[in-house]
Scaffold this active site. Structure first.
Site, mmCIF file in Angstrom:
data_model
loop_
_atom_site.group_PDB
_atom_site.id
_atom_site.type_symbol
_atom_site.label_atom_id
_atom_site.label_comp_id
_atom_site.label_asym_id
_atom_site.label_seq_id
_atom_site.Cartn_x
_atom_site.Cartn_y
_atom_site.Cartn_z
ATOM 1 N N CYS A 52 0.954 -1.186 -0.028
ATOM 2 C CA CYS A 52 0.081 -0.163 -0.053
ATOM 3 C C CYS A 52 0.896 1.227 0.068
ATOM 4 O O CYS A 52 1.933 1.234 0.499
ATOM 5 C CB CYS A 52 -0.885 0.188 1.306
ATOM 6 N N GLY A 101 -0.005 -0.044 -5.307
ATOM 7 C CA GLY A 101 -1.149 -0.627 -5.029
ATOM 8 C C GLY A 101 -2.447 -0.087 -5.931
ATOM 9 O O GLY A 101 -2.406 1.069 -6.395
ATOM 10 N N ASN A 142 -0.275 0.795 5.833
ATOM 11 C CA ASN A 142 0.729 -0.124 4.949
ATOM 12 C C ASN A 142 1.417 -1.090 5.820
ATOM 13 O O ASN A 142 1.904 -0.761 6.614
ATOM 14 C CB ASN A 142 1.661 1.035 4.282
ATOM 15 N N GLY A 143 1.111 -2.282 5.520
ATOM 16 C CA GLY A 143 1.783 -3.381 6.154
ATOM 17 C C GLY A 143 0.756 -4.443 6.606
ATOM 18 O O GLY A 143 -0.173 -4.789 5.877
ATOM 19 N N TYR A 188 12.774 -4.332 -5.106
ATOM 20 C CA TYR A 188 11.500 -4.364 -6.120
ATOM 21 C C TYR A 188 10.313 -3.318 -5.967
ATOM 22 O O TYR A 188 10.229 -2.690 -6.807
ATOM 23 C CB TYR A 188 11.033 -5.766 -6.204
ATOM 24 N N SER A 204 11.829 -2.832 -12.798
ATOM 25 C CA SER A 204 12.575 -2.950 -11.619
ATOM 26 C C SER A 204 13.631 -3.682 -11.864
ATOM 27 O O SER A 204 14.693 -3.596 -10.966
ATOM 28 C CB SER A 204 11.756 -3.976 -10.575
ATOM 29 N N CYS A 234 15.391 -6.954 7.011
ATOM 30 C CA CYS A 234 14.701 -8.268 7.384
ATOM 31 C C CYS A 234 15.229 -9.139 5.827
ATOM 32 O O CYS A 234 14.799 -8.414 4.908
ATOM 33 C CB CYS A 234 12.976 -7.999 7.224
ATOM 34 N N CYS A 271 12.351 -13.961 3.828
ATOM 35 C CA CYS A 271 11.937 -14.663 2.596
ATOM 36 C C CYS A 271 13.019 -15.441 1.857
ATOM 37 O O CYS A 271 12.889 -16.357 1.235
ATOM 38 C CB CYS A 271 11.104 -13.763 1.557
HETATM 39 S S1 SF4 Z 1 10.174 -11.434 4.496
HETATM 40 FE FE1 SF4 Z 1 11.009 -10.412 2.562
HETATM 41 S S2 SF4 Z 1 9.397 -9.360 1.496
HETATM 42 FE FE2 SF4 Z 1 8.597 -9.745 3.634
HETATM 43 S S3 SF4 Z 1 9.467 -8.006 5.218
HETATM 44 FE FE3 SF4 Z 1 11.222 -9.568 4.959
HETATM 45 S S4 SF4 Z 1 12.428 -8.918 3.289
HETATM 46 FE FE4 SF4 Z 1 10.509 -8.001 2.896
#
Ligand code: SF4
Length: 482
Positions: free
Chosen positions: A9, A35, A111-112, A254, A295, A445, A448
């Site tokens: 978002c 979005g 957003n989140g 991305y 991207s 983070c 993934c």
């Molecule tokens: S898991 Fe991947 S896509 Fe989700 S917040 Fe963490 S780095 Fe971003």
């Protein structure tokens, strides 16, 4: 348009500007990449709030001649563009989310993804609360309206401490905007100022640039910034520095727009660094480097700079193809992909081609692009990806398919190469990715790729709400892939 990963978002807000609503409209336009399912604006004249939301893009919801913007015209405004990661795509779930409660009115834009939303909702429903949407955002309204929370010295800070997950939030009260960012700073949020000195807040700085404004700074993790008649002021709802940030590095790879400044640096420059690193880690003998636009473009430029292989536009994206979620057949979906991305035969014919993309999710879309490049006469195709293989789901607001559907989940590099039908495939390493960033490696983070969730998923999400979340994701992908 069919796409393998979805933006979440976009938020925009501005205080005290006679043209606040028009500026919010343009701000949302520049955040449209985050979005396209719904859009909305809420505005206040200082005493009462008006809100309008609709399904579709900003241009469609606030179409010329509709008179909607004129009716909303007020000096304080917030806006939202939505891609649904939690709650289905329907008008009830569009935002800003407007409610009246005993303390007055509030409109919220989020957003989140709140990973404990299911748990909180179960609790409130058990006591008879009624919800009008299926978004995780509505739970915040219930938390705000709870008498024991309202009596706290800082009710908003108190409420935010109940939330777990990723959130950037804008609250429009009658006389002010409150902008908050979760303690991990997962999603971006920044503050700017118009030429006339009016303060703005936006998911990405590209919205501030669009309005000719000045970027001031990013909202800090765990911070609440108030925009009111006194200017801006700040307070923290968690002690600064106690939580190590977990900025979503996928925003850099991305989601975010190339001209945005997020997490301490410009997105385009970051992606070029990725491309250079990718070329060092995964060199290829080739005649031309082409990006998967948009991207993959910055990373392809970096790859070309590092390798010395000329850059060219072998794929051209059509920006006029709208999103079509439900297509009746595989054949039609393939046509949509072709319509969106066309091959420039003259660039790839009889040549050894390096194709640079930001990521590969399920692999089927990438495979389609590879086939098209091969049909156009490419002699060799070397796939290069500017992030590591995606192997784990995201619980913080990015709509990936289920773990089993991710192409890298249970395939070796050799099997992925076979699946895509390329001469070679090379991914960026996680270490390489993190070495390109300006902040310390532990400030991002990367769940993934590595499966380590910094915001604890198992403690925050009870079994029921986790199932609810996973079922939602499954439904979503069924819907997209029907
Ligand atoms: S898991 Fe991947 S896509 Fe989700 S917040 Fe963490 S780095 Fe971003």
């Amino acid at each position: 348009m069919y796409c393998e990963k979805k933006e979440e978002c976009g938020l925009f807000g501005i205080f005290g500007d006679p043209e606040a609503v028009q500026k919010t409209y343009f701000g949302l336009f520049s955040l449209q990449h985050r979005g396209q399912e719904s859009a909305g604006i809420a505005s206040s004249d200082g005493e009462s709030i008006q809100c309008y939301t609709g399904m579709g893009t900003v241009g469609r919801v606030f179409r010329t001649g509709s008179g909607i913007l004129e009716k909303l015209a007020n000096p304080i405004a917030i806006g939202h563009v939505r891609y649904s990661t939690m709650g289905s795509s329907k008008i009830e779930n569009s935002q800003p989310f407007f409610v009246e409660y005993s303390r007055g009115q509030v409109a919220m834009a989020h957003n989140g993804n709140l990973i404990n939303a299911g748990l909180l909702r179960d609790e409130y429903e058990a006591y008879g609360s009624i919800f009008k949407s299926t978004t995780d955002t509505e739970i915040i309204a219930h938390l705000l309206a709870k008498p024991s929370h309202m009596s706290k010295p800082d009710p908003l800070a108190h409420v935010l401490n109940h939330l777990q997950g990723s959130y950037c939030l804008l609250f429009l009260f009658n006389d002010r905007i409150e902008a908050a960012r979760d303690p991990y700073g997962v999603r971006p949020l920044c503050i700017g100022q118009t030429e006339n000195g009016h303060y703005m807040v936006a998911s990405e700085s590209c919205a501030i640039d669009t309005l000719g404004g000045k970027f001031i700074r990013e909202v800090e993790p765990g911070e609440i910034v108030t925009l009111d008649k006194h200017g801006i002021s700040s307070r923290f709802f968690v002690t600064p520095g106690v939580v190590t940030p977990a900025h979503c590095i996928f925003e850099h790879i991305y989601f975010a727009k190339q001209n945005s400044f997020i997490f301490g640096e410009n997105v385009h420059e970051f992606r070029k660094k990725l491309g250079r690193k990718l070329a060092q880690e995964n060199p290829a003998e080739a005649d031309v480097v082409i990006p998967v636009p948009d991207s993959g473009t910055s990373a392809a430029i970096g790859f070309s700079q590092q390798s010395g292989i000329p850059f060219d536009m072998g794929l051209v994206r059509s920006h006029y193809v709208g999103r079509t979620f439900i297509s009746p057949s595989q054949k039609l979906r393939e046509l949509q992909v072709k319509l969106k991305l066309a091959v420039v035969k003259e660039v790839v014919k009889d040549r050894r081609v390096v194709v640079v993309d930001d990521s590969i999710v399920r692999g089927t879309t990438t495979k389609g692009k590879i086939m098209a490049i091969r049909q156009a006469g490419a002699k060799e195709i070397h796939m290069r990806v500017s992030c590591p293989p995606l192997r784990h789901p995201c619980f913080y607001g990015v709509d990936f398919p289920t773990r089993e559907e991710l192409v890298a989940h249970n395939k070796t590099l050799e099997q992925i190469k076979e699946f895509l039908g390329v001469e070679s495939v090379g991914y960026m390493s996680l270490e390489g990715l993190l070495s390109c960033a300006v902040l310390p490696a532990d400030h991002y983070c990367t769940a993934c790729w590595c499966g380590k969730y910094k915001i604890p998923v198992d403690t925050a999400v009870n079994k029921f709400s986790l199932e609810r979340y996973q079922l939602h994701m499954f439904d979503k992908w069924e819907q997209i892939n029907e």
